[in-house]
Design a protein around this motif. Structure first.
Motif, PDB file in Angstrom:
ATOM      1  N   SER A 212       6.910   0.462  -1.516  1.00 46.13           N
ATOM      2  CA  SER A 212       5.940   1.229  -1.857  1.00 46.13           C
ATOM      3  C   SER A 212       4.448   0.618  -2.376  1.00 46.13           C
ATOM      4  O   SER A 212       4.410  -0.323  -3.062  1.00 46.13           O
ATOM      5  CB  SER A 212       6.240   2.559  -2.808  1.00 46.13           C
ATOM      6  OG  SER A 212       4.821   2.601  -3.612  1.00 46.13           O
ATOM      7  N   ALA A 213       3.477   0.455  -1.595  1.00 45.32           N
ATOM      8  CA  ALA A 213       2.137   0.056  -1.846  1.00 45.32           C
ATOM      9  C   ALA A 213       1.498   0.528  -3.057  1.00 45.32           C
ATOM     10  O   ALA A 213       0.873  -0.173  -3.893  1.00 45.32           O
ATOM     11  CB  ALA A 213       1.168   0.242  -0.866  1.00 45.32           C
ATOM     12  N   ASP A 214       1.859   1.979  -3.448  1.00 50.69           N
ATOM     13  CA  ASP A 214       1.469   2.320  -4.826  1.00 50.69           C
ATOM     14  C   ASP A 214       1.822   1.742  -5.765  1.00 50.69           C
ATOM     15  O   ASP A 214       1.465   1.481  -6.975  1.00 50.69           O
ATOM     16  CB  ASP A 214       1.695   3.900  -4.688  1.00 50.69           C
ATOM     17  CG  ASP A 214       0.517   4.666  -3.934  1.00 50.69           C
ATOM     18  OD1 ASP A 214      -0.295   4.150  -3.365  1.00 50.69           O
ATOM     19  OD2 ASP A 214       0.871   5.918  -3.550  1.00 50.69           O
ATOM     20  N   ALA A 215       3.255   1.529  -5.681  1.00 49.97           N
ATOM     21  CA  ALA A 215       4.142   1.151  -6.721  1.00 49.97           C
ATOM     22  C   ALA A 215       3.634  -0.333  -7.119  1.00 49.97           C
ATOM     23  O   ALA A 215       3.549  -0.765  -8.388  1.00 49.97           O
ATOM     24  CB  ALA A 215       5.832   0.989  -6.342  1.00 49.97           C
ATOM     25  N   ARG A 216       3.404  -1.036  -6.096  1.00 51.46           N
ATOM     26  CA  ARG A 216       2.798  -2.614  -6.261  1.00 51.46           C
ATOM     27  C   ARG A 216       1.588  -2.493  -6.822  1.00 51.46           C
ATOM     28  O   ARG A 216       1.296  -3.451  -7.789  1.00 51.46           O
ATOM     29  CB  ARG A 216       2.775  -3.378  -5.143  1.00 51.46           C
ATOM     30  CG  ARG A 216       4.092  -3.780  -4.306  1.00 51.46           C
ATOM     31  CD  ARG A 216       3.855  -4.683  -3.252  1.00 51.46           C
ATOM     32  NE  ARG A 216       3.099  -4.015  -1.938  1.00 51.46           N
ATOM     33  CZ  ARG A 216       4.068  -3.514  -0.961  1.00 51.46           C
ATOM     34  NH1 ARG A 216       5.211  -3.250  -1.097  1.00 51.46           N
ATOM     35  NH2 ARG A 216       3.379  -2.887   0.073  1.00 51.46           N
ATOM     36  N   ALA A 217       0.706  -1.588  -6.427  1.00 49.52           N
ATOM     37  CA  ALA A 217      -0.727  -1.614  -7.027  1.00 49.52           C
ATOM     38  C   ALA A 217      -0.503  -1.351  -8.725  1.00 49.52           C
ATOM     39  O   ALA A 217      -1.318  -1.798  -9.572  1.00 49.52           O
ATOM     40  CB  ALA A 217      -1.680  -0.538  -6.276  1.00 49.52           C
ATOM     41  N   VAL A 218       0.530  -0.368  -9.129  1.00 49.91           N
ATOM     42  CA  VAL A 218       0.348   0.034 -10.331  1.00 49.91           C
ATOM     43  C   VAL A 218       1.024  -1.209 -11.166  1.00 49.91           C
ATOM     44  O   VAL A 218       0.593  -1.505 -12.395  1.00 49.91           O
ATOM     45  CB  VAL A 218       1.570   1.139 -10.562  1.00 49.91           C
ATOM     46  CG1 VAL A 218       2.000   1.520 -11.890  1.00 49.91           C
ATOM     47  CG2 VAL A 218       0.815   2.531 -10.055  1.00 49.91           C
ATOM     48  N   VAL A 219       2.050  -1.821 -10.743  1.00 54.37           N
ATOM     49  CA  VAL A 219       2.420  -3.037 -11.544  1.00 54.37           C
ATOM     50  C   VAL A 219       1.552  -4.177 -11.531  1.00 54.37           C
ATOM     51  O   VAL A 219       1.503  -4.690 -12.732  1.00 54.37           O
ATOM     52  CB  VAL A 219       4.062  -3.454 -10.637  1.00 54.37           C
ATOM     53  CG1 VAL A 219       4.331  -4.703 -11.332  1.00 54.37           C
ATOM     54  CG2 VAL A 219       5.158  -2.291 -10.858  1.00 54.37           C
ATOM     55  N   ASP A 220       0.851  -4.260 -10.373  1.00 57.80           N
ATOM     56  CA  ASP A 220      -0.105  -5.488 -10.374  1.00 57.80           C
ATOM     57  C   ASP A 220      -1.245  -5.003 -11.500  1.00 57.80           C
ATOM     58  O   ASP A 220      -1.398  -5.897 -12.437  1.00 57.80           O
ATOM     59  CB  ASP A 220      -0.763  -5.415  -8.981  1.00 57.80           C
ATOM     60  CG  ASP A 220      -1.580  -6.819  -8.749  1.00 57.80           C
ATOM     61  OD1 ASP A 220      -1.100  -7.849  -9.317  1.00 57.80           O
ATOM     62  OD2 ASP A 220      -2.919  -6.634  -8.608  1.00 57.80           O
ATOM     63  N   ALA A 221      -1.541  -3.833 -11.676  1.00 61.69           N
ATOM     64  CA  ALA A 221      -2.397  -3.395 -12.572  1.00 61.69           C
ATOM     65  C   ALA A 221      -2.059  -3.525 -13.918  1.00 61.69           C
ATOM     66  O   ALA A 221      -2.900  -4.079 -15.144  1.00 61.69           O
ATOM     67  CB  ALA A 221      -3.052  -1.911 -12.409  1.00 61.69           C
ATOM     68  N   VAL A 222      -0.755  -3.055 -14.109  1.00 65.99           N
ATOM     69  CA  VAL A 222       0.070  -3.164 -15.460  1.00 65.99           C
ATOM     70  C   VAL A 222      -0.100  -4.379 -15.985  1.00 65.99           C
ATOM     71  O   VAL A 222      -0.337  -4.875 -17.082  1.00 65.99           O
ATOM     72  CB  VAL A 222       1.395  -2.559 -15.502  1.00 65.99           C
ATOM     73  CG1 VAL A 222       1.929  -2.881 -16.683  1.00 65.99           C
ATOM     74  CG2 VAL A 222       1.147  -0.953 -15.226  1.00 65.99           C
ATOM     75  N   VAL A 223       0.315  -5.489 -15.077  1.00 68.45           N
ATOM     76  CA  VAL A 223       0.489  -6.890 -15.498  1.00 68.45           C
ATOM     77  C   VAL A 223      -1.065  -7.467 -15.921  1.00 68.45           C
ATOM     78  O   VAL A 223      -1.090  -8.068 -16.912  1.00 68.45           O
ATOM     79  CB  VAL A 223       0.895  -7.776 -14.223  1.00 68.45           C
ATOM     80  CG1 VAL A 223       0.765  -9.319 -14.532  1.00 68.45           C
ATOM     81  CG2 VAL A 223       2.447  -7.562 -13.875  1.00 68.45           C
ATOM     82  N   ARG A 224      -1.892  -7.136 -15.216  1.00 69.92           N
ATOM     83  CA  ARG A 224      -3.245  -7.681 -15.369  1.00 69.92           C
ATOM     84  C   ARG A 224      -3.730  -7.054 -17.010  1.00 69.92           C
ATOM     85  O   ARG A 224      -4.258  -7.804 -17.785  1.00 69.92           O
ATOM     86  CB  ARG A 224      -4.298  -7.283 -14.510  1.00 69.92           C
ATOM     87  CG  ARG A 224      -4.259  -7.854 -13.174  1.00 69.92           C
ATOM     88  CD  ARG A 224      -4.941  -7.285 -12.034  1.00 69.92           C
ATOM     89  NE  ARG A 224      -4.336  -7.907 -10.859  1.00 69.92           N
ATOM     90  CZ  ARG A 224      -5.240  -8.970 -10.234  1.00 69.92           C
ATOM     91  NH1 ARG A 224      -6.181  -9.660 -11.021  1.00 69.92           N
ATOM     92  NH2 ARG A 224      -4.473  -9.436  -9.048  1.00 69.92           N
ATOM     93  N   LEU A 225      -3.462  -5.876 -16.992  1.00 68.49           N
ATOM     94  CA  LEU A 225      -4.007  -5.071 -18.182  1.00 68.49           C
ATOM     95  C   LEU A 225      -3.398  -5.590 -19.433  1.00 68.49           C
ATOM     96  O   LEU A 225      -3.822  -5.990 -20.393  1.00 68.49           O
ATOM     97  CB  LEU A 225      -3.595  -3.600 -18.166  1.00 68.49           C
ATOM     98  CG  LEU A 225      -3.615  -2.750 -19.373  1.00 68.49           C
ATOM     99  CD1 LEU A 225      -5.060  -2.529 -19.959  1.00 68.49           C
ATOM    100  CD2 LEU A 225      -2.915  -1.440 -19.201  1.00 68.49           C
ATOM    101  N   SER A 226      -1.954  -5.859 -19.290  1.00 70.81           N
ATOM    102  CA  SER A 226      -1.253  -6.651 -20.449  1.00 70.81           C
ATOM    103  C   SER A 226      -1.518  -7.833 -20.796  1.00 70.81           C
ATOM    104  O   SER A 226      -1.990  -8.109 -21.869  1.00 70.81           O
ATOM    105  CB  SER A 226       0.247  -6.638 -20.029  1.00 70.81           C
ATOM    106  OG  SER A 226       0.926  -5.347 -19.556  1.00 70.81           O
ATOM    107  N   HIS A 227      -2.090  -8.755 -19.741  1.00 66.95           N
ATOM    108  CA  HIS A 227      -2.474  -9.856 -20.099  1.00 66.95           C
ATOM    109  C   HIS A 227      -3.706 -10.010 -20.670  1.00 66.95           C
ATOM    110  O   HIS A 227      -4.056 -10.707 -21.734  1.00 66.95           O
ATOM    111  CB  HIS A 227      -2.402 -10.791 -18.571  1.00 66.95           C
ATOM    112  CG  HIS A 227      -0.985 -11.155 -18.201  1.00 66.95           C
ATOM    113  ND1 HIS A 227      -0.550 -11.621 -17.256  1.00 66.95           N
ATOM    114  CD2 HIS A 227       0.270 -11.357 -19.086  1.00 66.95           C
ATOM    115  CE1 HIS A 227       0.726 -11.827 -16.857  1.00 66.95           C
ATOM    116  NE2 HIS A 227       1.185 -11.549 -18.037  1.00 66.95           N
ATOM    117  N   ALA A 228      -4.659  -9.094 -20.059  1.00 67.32           N
ATOM    118  CA  ALA A 228      -5.883  -8.740 -20.993  1.00 67.32           C
ATOM    119  C   ALA A 228      -5.663  -8.428 -22.307  1.00 67.32           C
ATOM    120  O   ALA A 228      -6.708  -8.866 -23.184  1.00 67.32           O
ATOM    121  CB  ALA A 228      -6.767  -7.914 -20.095  1.00 67.32           C
ATOM    122  N   LEU A 229      -4.787  -7.912 -22.676  1.00 68.10           N
ATOM    123  CA  LEU A 229      -4.586  -7.181 -23.988  1.00 68.10           C
ATOM    124  C   LEU A 229      -3.812  -8.232 -24.887  1.00 68.10           C
ATOM    125  O   LEU A 229      -3.390  -8.031 -25.932  1.00 68.10           O
ATOM    126  CB  LEU A 229      -3.731  -5.888 -24.001  1.00 68.10           C
ATOM    127  CG  LEU A 229      -4.621  -4.828 -23.468  1.00 68.10           C
ATOM    128  CD1 LEU A 229      -3.757  -3.660 -23.734  1.00 68.10           C
ATOM    129  CD2 LEU A 229      -5.981  -4.460 -24.382  1.00 68.10           C
TER     130      LEU A 229
END
Ligand code: C2E
Ligand code: MG
Ligand code: MG
Ligand code: MG
Length: 286
Positions: A212-229
Motif C-alpha cells: 500500500s502506497a498509503d501505508a508507506r506515505a503514513v510511515v514515512d511521515a511518522v518517521v519524519r515527524l518523530s525525528h523532528a520532535l
C-alpha cells in the motif's frame, strides 16, 4: 484470531472466548489465583537497531498459562483483568518481575533495557510512579533500564493522567514510548508536550508497507515527524525482509517483529543475544 493474538498457540481457545459470561466469571477467578501463584511469565521480544543490526532492548509481554486451558492471549485476559478490577495487581506483578529480570541479566553480564506495557487503569493509579521507583530501588537498577509503553489511544483517552504519569516517570529517569501509534488520532501539540523518547508505529501500517502506497506515505511521515520532535521511531510487527528494507530506507531507528525474533522466555534471550553479538563487544546499550 491467531494473527491478531501475535501468532501464539492460543488461537483455538481464544476463538470461542469472550462470548460466555459464565466462562468469563470462572476465568477471572482463575486469573486471581494465577497472579498469586506461578502461572504468569514475561516473555521478551528484542528491539533491533536498524542500522547496526544489534539488539537495543526488549519488550516484556505477559503470558498466562492456565493449568487446564493452556496459554491464554493477553488480548483476552488483560481486558478481563480490567473489567474485574485485577489489572493493578497484574500490573504490579509485571513491574516487579521486569525489574527482577533486569537485575538478574545485569548479574549475568547482559545490560538490557526492558519495556513494559501500562494499561489505562494503571495510569490512574495514584502511586504508580512511587511504586516503579520503589521497585527500581529494591532491585538496585538504574531508571533508564526501564521503559514504559502507553498506547496512543490510552494517552488520548485520559490526557491529564497521561501527562502526570509521563512527567513523573521521566522525572525519575524512566524512558517512555507511545505504543501503537497511528490509530489514535492524537494532536501534534499534545504529542509535543509529552516527554516521550520513542514512538512505536502500529503493526497495521507495517504489514501493509509492501502493498500500500498509503501505508508507506503514513510511515514515512511518522518517521519524519518523530525525528523532528526528537523521538526515536520503532516499527512493530516486522515480518518480512521487504518490510525491513522499506523501514530502513525511511530511516526507522528500531525494528521489532517475528522477522527478527518472537517473544521468548528470559533464559532464551541471553543465548539469542550472545549469538548475535559481535565478538569482543559487551552489549550495545545507550
Ligand atoms: P503490544 O504492546 O502492541 O505488543 C505487541 C504484540 O504484537 C505482542 O502480542 C507481540 O507478540 C505481537 N507481535 C510482535 N511481533 C509481531 C509480528 O511480527 N507479527 C505479529 N502478527 N505479531 C507480532 P501479545 O504478546 O499477544 O500482546 C498483545 C497486547 O497485549 C500487547 O500489544 C499489549 O497491548 C498487551 N499486553 C501484553 N503484555 C502486557 C502487559 O504486561 N501489560 C499490559 N497492560 N498489556 C500487555
Ligand atoms: Mg507494547
Ligand atoms: Mg505495540
Ligand atoms: Mg500493538
Amino acid at each position: 484470531a491467531a494473527k491478531r493474538a501475535g501468532g501464539g498457540n492460543y488461537a483455538m481457545f481464544e476463538s470461542r472466548m469472550g462470548t460466555n459470561a459464565e466462562e468469563q466469571l470462572s476465568l477471572q477467578s482463575d486469573l486471581r489465583l494465577a497472579i498469586q501463584g506461578g502461572q504468569l511469565a514475561l516473555h521478551y521480544q528484542p528491539k533491533i537497531d536498524g542500522r547496526r543490526n544489534q539488539i537495543r532492548g526488549v519488550e516484556a509481554l505477559l503470558r498466562w498459562t492456565h493449568p487446564t486451558l493452556g496459554p491464554i492471549s493477553p488480548l483476552v485476559f488483560i481486558p478481563l483483568a480490567e473489567r474485574f478490577g485485577l489489572i493493578n495487581a497484574l500490573g504490579h506483578w509485571v513491574i516487579e518481575e521486569a525489574c527482577r529480570q533486569v537485575a538478574q541479566w545485569e548479574d549475568e553480564g547482559l545490560l538490557m533495557r526492558v519495556a513494559i506495557n501500562l494499561s489505562a487503569h494503571q495510569l490512574r493509579e495514584p502511586d504508580l510512579v512511587e511504586r516503579i521507583a520503589d521497585a527500581l530501588g529494591r532491585h538496585r537498577i538504574s531508571a533508564e533500564r526501564l521503559l514504559c509503553e502507553i498506547t496512543e489511544s490510552v494517552a488520548m483517552e485520559d490526557v491529564a493522567a497521561t501527562q502526570r504519569v509521563f512527567d513523573g516517570l521521566s522525572r525519575i529517569g524512566v524512558f517512555l514510548a507511545i505504543d501503537d501509534f497511528g490509530t489514535g488520532y492524537s494532536s501534534l501539540s499534545y504529542l509535543r508536550q509529552l516527554p516521550a523518547r520513542q514512538l512505536k508505529i502500529d503493526r497495521s501500517f507495517v504489514s501493509d508497507l509492501e502493498t500500500s502506497a498509503d501505508a508507506r506515505a503514513v510511515v514515512d511521515a511518522v518517521v519524519r515527524l518523530s525525528h523532528a520532535l526528537g523521538l526515536r521511531v520503532v516499527a512493530e510487527g516486522v515480518e518480512t525482509a521487504g518490510q525491513r528494507d522499506i523501514l530502513l530506507g525511511m530511516g526507522c531507528d528500531e525494528l521489532q517483529g517475528f522477522f527478527f525474533a518472537r517473544p521468548m522466555p528470559a533464559d532464551q534471550l541471553l543465548a539469542w543475544s550472545l549469538g548475535r553479538r559481535p565478538a569482543g563487544s559487551h552489549g550495545d546499550f545507550s
